[in-house]
Write a protein that holds these residues in place. Structure first.
Motif, PDB file in Angstrom:
ATOM      1  N   PHE B  67      58.969  46.168  36.932  1.00  0.00           N
ATOM      2  CA  PHE B  67      58.213  47.026  35.882  1.00  0.00           C
ATOM      3  C   PHE B  67      57.107  47.777  36.741  1.00  0.00           C
ATOM      4  O   PHE B  67      56.368  48.449  36.013  1.00  0.00           O
ATOM      5  CB  PHE B  67      57.558  46.464  34.659  1.00  0.00           C
ATOM      6  CG  PHE B  67      58.653  45.646  34.194  1.00  0.00           C
ATOM      7  CD1 PHE B  67      59.738  45.961  33.727  1.00  0.00           C
ATOM      8  CD2 PHE B  67      58.265  44.232  33.787  1.00  0.00           C
ATOM      9  CE1 PHE B  67      60.584  45.140  32.900  1.00  0.00           C
ATOM     10  CE2 PHE B  67      59.327  43.466  33.237  1.00  0.00           C
ATOM     11  CZ  PHE B  67      60.710  44.070  32.687  1.00  0.00           C
ATOM     12  N   GLY B  68      57.129  47.918  38.070  1.00  0.00           N
ATOM     13  CA  GLY B  68      56.037  48.589  38.700  1.00  0.00           C
ATOM     14  C   GLY B  68      54.682  47.831  39.158  1.00  0.00           C
ATOM     15  O   GLY B  68      53.850  48.341  39.680  1.00  0.00           O
ATOM     16  N   GLY B  69      54.743  46.562  38.859  1.00  0.00           N
ATOM     17  CA  GLY B  69      53.910  45.730  39.450  1.00  0.00           C
ATOM     18  C   GLY B  69      53.997  45.063  40.698  1.00  0.00           C
ATOM     19  O   GLY B  69      54.918  45.476  41.699  1.00  0.00           O
ATOM     20  N   ARG B  70      53.190  44.278  41.296  1.00  0.00           N
ATOM     21  CA  ARG B  70      53.259  43.788  42.653  1.00  0.00           C
ATOM     22  C   ARG B  70      53.467  42.375  42.592  1.00  0.00           C
ATOM     23  O   ARG B  70      53.889  41.658  43.734  1.00  0.00           O
ATOM     24  CB  ARG B  70      51.601  43.974  43.218  1.00  0.00           C
ATOM     25  CG  ARG B  70      51.626  43.977  44.762  1.00  0.00           C
ATOM     26  CD  ARG B  70      50.301  44.001  45.172  1.00  0.00           C
ATOM     27  NE  ARG B  70      50.134  43.896  46.569  1.00  0.00           N
ATOM     28  CZ  ARG B  70      50.448  44.730  47.697  1.00  0.00           C
ATOM     29  NH1 ARG B  70      50.537  45.803  47.243  1.00  0.00           N
ATOM     30  NH2 ARG B  70      50.325  44.279  48.859  1.00  0.00           N
ATOM     31  N   GLU B  71      53.559  41.389  41.676  1.00  0.00           N
ATOM     32  CA  GLU B  71      53.665  40.220  41.571  1.00  0.00           C
ATOM     33  C   GLU B  71      52.942  39.202  42.427  1.00  0.00           C
ATOM     34  O   GLU B  71      53.364  38.330  43.274  1.00  0.00           O
ATOM     35  CB  GLU B  71      55.253  39.855  41.951  1.00  0.00           C
ATOM     36  CG  GLU B  71      56.171  40.193  40.776  1.00  0.00           C
ATOM     37  CD  GLU B  71      57.895  39.994  41.323  1.00  0.00           C
ATOM     38  OE1 GLU B  71      57.828  39.055  41.992  1.00  0.00           O
ATOM     39  OE2 GLU B  71      58.546  40.475  40.860  1.00  0.00           O
ATOM     40  N   SER B  72      51.575  39.765  42.501  1.00  0.00           N
ATOM     41  CA  SER B  72      50.590  38.996  43.048  1.00  0.00           C
ATOM     42  C   SER B  72      50.076  37.870  42.579  1.00  0.00           C
ATOM     43  O   SER B  72      50.461  37.526  41.363  1.00  0.00           O
ATOM     44  CB  SER B  72      49.277  39.782  43.305  1.00  0.00           C
ATOM     45  OG  SER B  72      49.344  40.839  43.997  1.00  0.00           O
ATOM     46  N   THR B  73      49.739  36.892  43.444  1.00  0.00           N
ATOM     47  CA  THR B  73      49.134  35.656  42.818  1.00  0.00           C
ATOM     48  C   THR B  73      47.824  35.917  42.192  1.00  0.00           C
ATOM     49  O   THR B  73      47.183  36.833  42.732  1.00  0.00           O
ATOM     50  CB  THR B  73      48.976  34.598  44.117  1.00  0.00           C
ATOM     51  OG1 THR B  73      47.965  35.291  45.032  1.00  0.00           O
ATOM     52  CG2 THR B  73      50.225  34.316  44.788  1.00  0.00           C
ATOM     53  N   PRO B  74      47.328  35.237  41.440  1.00  0.00           N
ATOM     54  CA  PRO B  74      46.120  35.312  40.766  1.00  0.00           C
ATOM     55  C   PRO B  74      44.853  35.435  41.697  1.00  0.00           C
ATOM     56  O   PRO B  74      44.010  36.221  41.591  1.00  0.00           O
ATOM     57  CB  PRO B  74      45.780  34.017  40.008  1.00  0.00           C
ATOM     58  CG  PRO B  74      47.333  33.457  39.729  1.00  0.00           C
ATOM     59  CD  PRO B  74      47.965  33.721  40.822  1.00  0.00           C
ATOM     60  N   ILE B  75      45.211  34.662  42.748  1.00  0.00           N
ATOM     61  CA  ILE B  75      43.864  34.796  43.869  1.00  0.00           C
ATOM     62  C   ILE B  75      44.216  36.088  44.570  1.00  0.00           C
ATOM     63  O   ILE B  75      42.952  36.610  44.748  1.00  0.00           O
ATOM     64  CB  ILE B  75      43.960  33.627  44.895  1.00  0.00           C
ATOM     65  CG1 ILE B  75      42.718  33.426  45.875  1.00  0.00           C
ATOM     66  CG2 ILE B  75      45.176  33.648  45.578  1.00  0.00           C
ATOM     67  CD1 ILE B  75      41.641  32.995  45.023  1.00  0.00           C
ATOM     68  N   GLU B  76      45.076  36.705  44.576  1.00  0.00           N
ATOM     69  CA  GLU B  76      45.346  38.008  45.426  1.00  0.00           C
ATOM     70  C   GLU B  76      44.810  39.197  44.466  1.00  0.00           C
ATOM     71  O   GLU B  76      44.111  40.085  44.770  1.00  0.00           O
ATOM     72  CB  GLU B  76      46.962  38.311  45.631  1.00  0.00           C
ATOM     73  CG  GLU B  76      47.233  37.861  46.941  1.00  0.00           C
ATOM     74  CD  GLU B  76      48.883  37.834  46.915  1.00  0.00           C
ATOM     75  OE1 GLU B  76      49.318  37.562  48.271  1.00  0.00           O
ATOM     76  OE2 GLU B  76      49.376  38.302  46.071  1.00  0.00           O
ATOM     77  N   ARG B  77      44.896  38.844  42.968  1.00  0.00           N
ATOM     78  CA  ARG B  77      44.238  39.779  42.033  1.00  0.00           C
ATOM     79  C   ARG B  77      42.849  39.774  42.255  1.00  0.00           C
ATOM     80  O   ARG B  77      41.998  40.818  41.996  1.00  0.00           O
ATOM     81  CB  ARG B  77      44.754  39.288  40.913  1.00  0.00           C
ATOM     82  CG  ARG B  77      44.704  40.348  39.741  1.00  0.00           C
ATOM     83  CD  ARG B  77      45.337  39.762  38.419  1.00  0.00           C
ATOM     84  NE  ARG B  77      44.917  40.398  37.308  1.00  0.00           N
ATOM     85  CZ  ARG B  77      45.018  40.054  36.089  1.00  0.00           C
ATOM     86  NH1 ARG B  77      45.438  38.839  36.039  1.00  0.00           N
ATOM     87  NH2 ARG B  77      44.528  40.904  34.928  1.00  0.00           N
ATOM     88  N   VAL B  78      42.420  38.597  42.514  1.00  0.00           N
ATOM     89  CA  VAL B  78      40.770  38.507  42.510  1.00  0.00           C
ATOM     90  C   VAL B  78      40.499  39.034  43.854  1.00  0.00           C
ATOM     91  O   VAL B  78      39.210  40.027  43.792  1.00  0.00           O
ATOM     92  CB  VAL B  78      40.373  37.130  42.509  1.00  0.00           C
ATOM     93  CG1 VAL B  78      38.952  36.909  42.830  1.00  0.00           C
ATOM     94  CG2 VAL B  78      40.657  36.335  41.055  1.00  0.00           C
ATOM     95  N   ILE B  79      40.926  38.933  44.769  1.00  0.00           N
ATOM     96  CA  ILE B  79      40.683  39.566  46.103  1.00  0.00           C
ATOM     97  C   ILE B  79      40.822  41.180  46.099  1.00  0.00           C
ATOM     98  O   ILE B  79      39.905  41.987  46.693  1.00  0.00           O
ATOM     99  CB  ILE B  79      41.464  39.137  47.267  1.00  0.00           C
ATOM    100  CG1 ILE B  79      41.412  37.413  47.518  1.00  0.00           C
ATOM    101  CG2 ILE B  79      41.246  39.845  48.514  1.00  0.00           C
ATOM    102  CD1 ILE B  79      42.100  36.879  48.394  1.00  0.00           C
ATOM    103  N   TRP B  80      41.777  41.465  45.321  1.00  0.00           N
ATOM    104  CA  TRP B  80      41.580  43.026  45.075  1.00  0.00           C
ATOM    105  C   TRP B  80      40.708  43.618  44.385  1.00  0.00           C
ATOM    106  O   TRP B  80      40.094  44.587  44.653  1.00  0.00           O
ATOM    107  CB  TRP B  80      43.100  43.277  44.282  1.00  0.00           C
ATOM    108  CG  TRP B  80      43.271  44.744  44.038  1.00  0.00           C
ATOM    109  CD1 TRP B  80      43.172  45.110  42.597  1.00  0.00           C
ATOM    110  CD2 TRP B  80      43.435  45.801  44.807  1.00  0.00           C
ATOM    111  NE1 TRP B  80      43.454  46.638  42.621  1.00  0.00           N
ATOM    112  CE2 TRP B  80      43.551  47.203  43.914  1.00  0.00           C
ATOM    113  CE3 TRP B  80      43.837  46.143  46.065  1.00  0.00           C
ATOM    114  CZ2 TRP B  80      43.895  48.236  44.391  1.00  0.00           C
ATOM    115  CZ3 TRP B  80      44.100  47.357  46.616  1.00  0.00           C
ATOM    116  CH2 TRP B  80      43.856  48.421  45.714  1.00  0.00           C
TER     117      TRP B  80
END
Lengths: 370, 409
Positions: B67-80
């Protein structure tokens, strides 16, 4: 990022908790409060056997050579269970003074016995109804002999030796005094928390050993107080959480107007406020633990932050625990007052809330100047 | 116990930083940030920026790739989040879609609908709003009355929603309605998504105490929604709403506005009764309190990130953050104005004036303490869901919705 205690440290905390529960530490605190003894000697001996007193002392001085994170989790459990022992005076203060400032000879003489708990040390600083400053300290050392009076010294009546602040010329220095030596008079002092004993120490020419260099005494003292503040904060955190848990448990079981009082929003919001205070304090204490264990440059800030935050949380929880209990909370029979008293005792030990808030802002001012 | 990234985290952080460095400007100071002349301009700028993120694979970190996302882990989301906060980039407008509507669509929409709606949501091409609260249903959201009636395969909607952020520029909305007023309160609700340009939808801005108008009343008069745009079963709207609200608490974050550092800086430069304010004991005590709160929230967040990093469920940090930061902002705003003495209340049109920042906080704090769950509701959540205390006694249990008293008349 791994901002959490390790599995081993959490396990140690669990061991400490179960041990103190099994030994009925809270009941022992009440017994000391109501009785004639200054502390629970049997519990102190068991704590020594568990190795808690040896936690942060290096192995070469017969310690366990673990770190400060381990000592922090033990402190939290001692606070939760109101352990009526001289642990804070002997471990967070006397041991730290010797570890940081003692000569090799002093370390070899004192640390092994502090590690086993066979020797008790304390710290004597307060002289009157005001916070001690570099200017107002009046105990004096001349030719290695000390004269003057220290008051509200925690465990002053049971300690074998004390670290003491005194002036030599214009400089505040740190000295070690054997409390069994000539020229020391010990007078027991009653306080609002008799589960922890206090005494005044009257020095009339008692012998001293200088700790660290005499003209750096005040700065050295601040560093030791910062280190101790983190450990005291963990005790306060444990006490705060215990008070919150008591309040919740009582509210759940107490019925009024045909329902559990825990279903009233007035009580739920009170508990939520306690929970928030405890969570903020816990998070700040972890910051303090990290700074203490790594000797971080921001230790002064982290220590004051954890100290202020944990004092606030314990105050909030211990007073609102009584409120949640209603009339029963005000009785001698219920344990609420044991926590209320200990909260005030711990908040007074090593300096008042106003002083620590001031220290916090001062350390931020210093950091911001850079 | 340490603050260091793992090797993978450090690698991800570097990648994120380098992409941002190549595509945006670093902030020059704590007050520096993206500024737009108007809401219209801001919206256009967000769309351009979001498209850039999308094309480079940095949009909707937590969404599936299809759907256009990145499938990041929660921790990657925090780092971003940590890295992007160092840069001047446009923001806002997209949170309700990507944070709330998106996850609900993923759970309840058909494959065809997901393929149609999610990528434009991720690209920032289509804006979404959330039509939940009503004049008579705020904290007690399940008391909502907007009526939905099914005839054939078309629903007809009549009623009114309120506090709808961004309804005036939204393309689509998620909507919860009452389809069966004779059922019990939580049982008679049905959930939809709809085109905000549908005939019968009327958006009226609500002027806020700050003078701005970020949210709206939305009126529905015989608005038609095809049954295919229903999310979840008929009567299951409450369950679907809870999915959305769980995500709302994650989306509503820290109260923005002056914090400890601003108050500290002000006190160090401001005169109070003949000497610097910072030398005043009462000022120092207050500053210490706010520092401890700010620090406590920061390290609570670190504890949560650590829990995420270990794959554990984080604590109720978002509820605590909103309660503490909203109240702290209100205190700091008053403190800042008070330090300027009588002049603290002077209105300035210059956004950099000290007054403007504290006055913005003065208004904003009053709102943040209510939006996305009032302080009181959040304390109920903490006491019930974290401490396990019982619900308050309810006067509306076991009664058909249309027999529940709704006023004292």
């Amino acid at each position: 990022m791994n901002f959490e205690f390790s599995a081993e440290q959490i396990q140690l905390k669990d061991i400490a908790r179960k041990f103190l529960e099994k030994e009925d530490s809270v009941k022992r605190a009440r017994a000391v409060l109501e009785g004639e003894t200054s502390y629970d000697e049997e519990l102190w001996k068991l704590i020594g056997e568990m190795g808690f007193t040896a936690t942060a002392i290096p192995e070469k001085y017969d310690g366990l050579g673990l770190g400060y994170l381990e000592l922090c989790v033990i402190a939290e459990e001692l606070g939760r269970s109101l352990a009526p022992t001289p642990f804070s005076s002997s471990v967070y203060l006397a041991t730290e003074f010797l570890l940081k400032l003692g000569s090799e000879e002093m370390k070899q003489n004192y640390l092994p016995k502090l590690a086993s708990g066979s020797l008790i040390g304390t710290f004597a600083h307060t002289e009157g109804n005001t916070s001690p400053t570099e200017e107002n300290i009046s105990c004096e050392v001349k030719d290695n002999l000390i004269n003057g009076i220290k008051i509200v010294v925690p465990d002053g009546d049971v300690a074998d030796f004390t670290i003491v602040t005194a002036k030599e010329g214009n400089d505040v220095g740190l000295y070690l005094v054997d409390l069994n030596s000539d020229g020391v008079e010990i007078v027991n002092q009653q306080t609002l928390d008799p589960s922890r004993s206090h005494a005044s120490l009257i020095f009339k020419g008692a012998k001293t050993i200088t700790l660290g260099s005499a003209n750096e005494g005040w700065d050295n003292l601040q560093n030791i107080l910062d280190r101790a503040a983190v450990l005291f904060a963990f005790e306060q955190l444990g006490g705060a959480e215990a008070s919150m848990d008591m309040a919740k448990e009582y509210a759940m079981g107490r019925f009024a107007f045909g329902r559990s009082i825990a279903s009233f929003q007035a009580i739920k919001h009170k508990l939520a406020d306690m929970y928030i205070a405890v969570e903020l304090a816990r998070s700040n204490c972890y910051y303090g633990a990290w700074a203490l264990s790594t000797d971080a440059p921001e230790l002064a800030t982290a220590a004051a932050t954890s100290r202020v935050s944990a004092s606030q949380a314990f105050n909030e929880c211990s007073k609102e625990n009584i409120q949640t209990h209603g009339g029963m909370g005000f009785t001698w029979e219920f344990d609420c007052h044991l926590y209320y008293r200990r909260c005030r005792q711990l908040a007074a030990n090593i300096g008042s809330q106003s002083i620590w808030k001031d220290k916090l802002i001062s350390s931020l001012e210093r950091a911001n100047q850079l | 116990m340490d603050f260091n990234d793992t090797t993978e985290e450090a690698k991800f952080r570097k990648e994120a930083y380098e992409w941002l460095k190549a595509n945006a400007d670093l902030k020059e100071g704590p007050k520096d940030g993206w500024r737009s002349a108007s809401e219209e301009e801001g919206l256009e700028q967000v769309k351009v920026w979001q498209n850039k993120l999308y094309e480079s694979g940095w949009a909707c970190m937590h969404w599936p790739k299809e759907f256009g996302g990145r499938e990041s882990t929660p921790i990657e989301r925090v780092i971003w989040g940590q890295e992007i906060s160092k840069f001047k980039v446009p923001g806002g407008y997209l949170e309700i879609g990507q944070g709330m509507a998106g996850p609900v669509m993923m759970m309840y929409a058909t494959e065809e609908q997901k393929a149609r709606h999610l990528p434009p949501m991720a690209r920032g091409e289509e804006i979404w709003c959330q039509l939940f609260s009503e004049p008579g249903a705020g904290s007690d959201l399940a008391g909502l009355k907007t009526k939905s009636v099914l005839e054939g395969d078309t629903w007809t909607i009549n009623g009114q929603k309120i506090w709808t952020s961004g309804a005036h520029f939204s393309d689509w909305g998620i909507l919860v309605t009452r389809s069966d007023p004779t059922a019990h309160k939580h049982k008679g609700l049905t959930y939809f998504f709809l085109d905000m340009k549908s005939p019968g939808v009327e958006v009226r801005p609500i002027k806020q105490i700050s003078g701005g108008a970020n949210f709206n009343e939305v009126y529905f008069t015989d608005v038609k929604i095809p049954d295919s745009q229903r999310l979840g079963a008929v009567g299951d709207g409450w369950k679907v709403s809870l999915t959305t609200l769980m995500n709302e608490r994650l989306a509503v974050g820290d109260a923005s506005g002056p914090d400890f550092q601003e108050a500290f800086t002000l006190a160090r430069g401001q005169d109070l009764n003949g000497s610097l304010a910072i030398e005043n004991g009462a000022v120092r005590e207050k500053l210490a309190d706010w520092y401890c709160q700010q620090s406590g929230l920061k390290f609570a967040k670190y504890r949560n990130i650590s829990a995420l990093s270990r794959g554990e469920t984080p604590g109720p940090q978002s509820s605590i953050t909103k309660i503490v930061s909203g109240n702290k902002l209100q205190e700091i705003a008053n403190f800042g104005m008070d330090l300027m003495d009588s002049a603290g209340i002077l209105r300035s049109d210059e956004p950099d004036a000290d007054q403007s920042m504290y006055q913005y906080g003065f208004y904003g704090a009053a709102g943040i303490r209510i939006a996305g769950g009032t302080d009181e509701i959040l304390k109920n959540i903490i006491s019930e869901q974290v401490l396990g205390m019982p619900q308050d006694m309810r006067a509306d249990k076991g009664i058909p919705f249309n027999e529940i008293p709704s006023s004292n008349k």
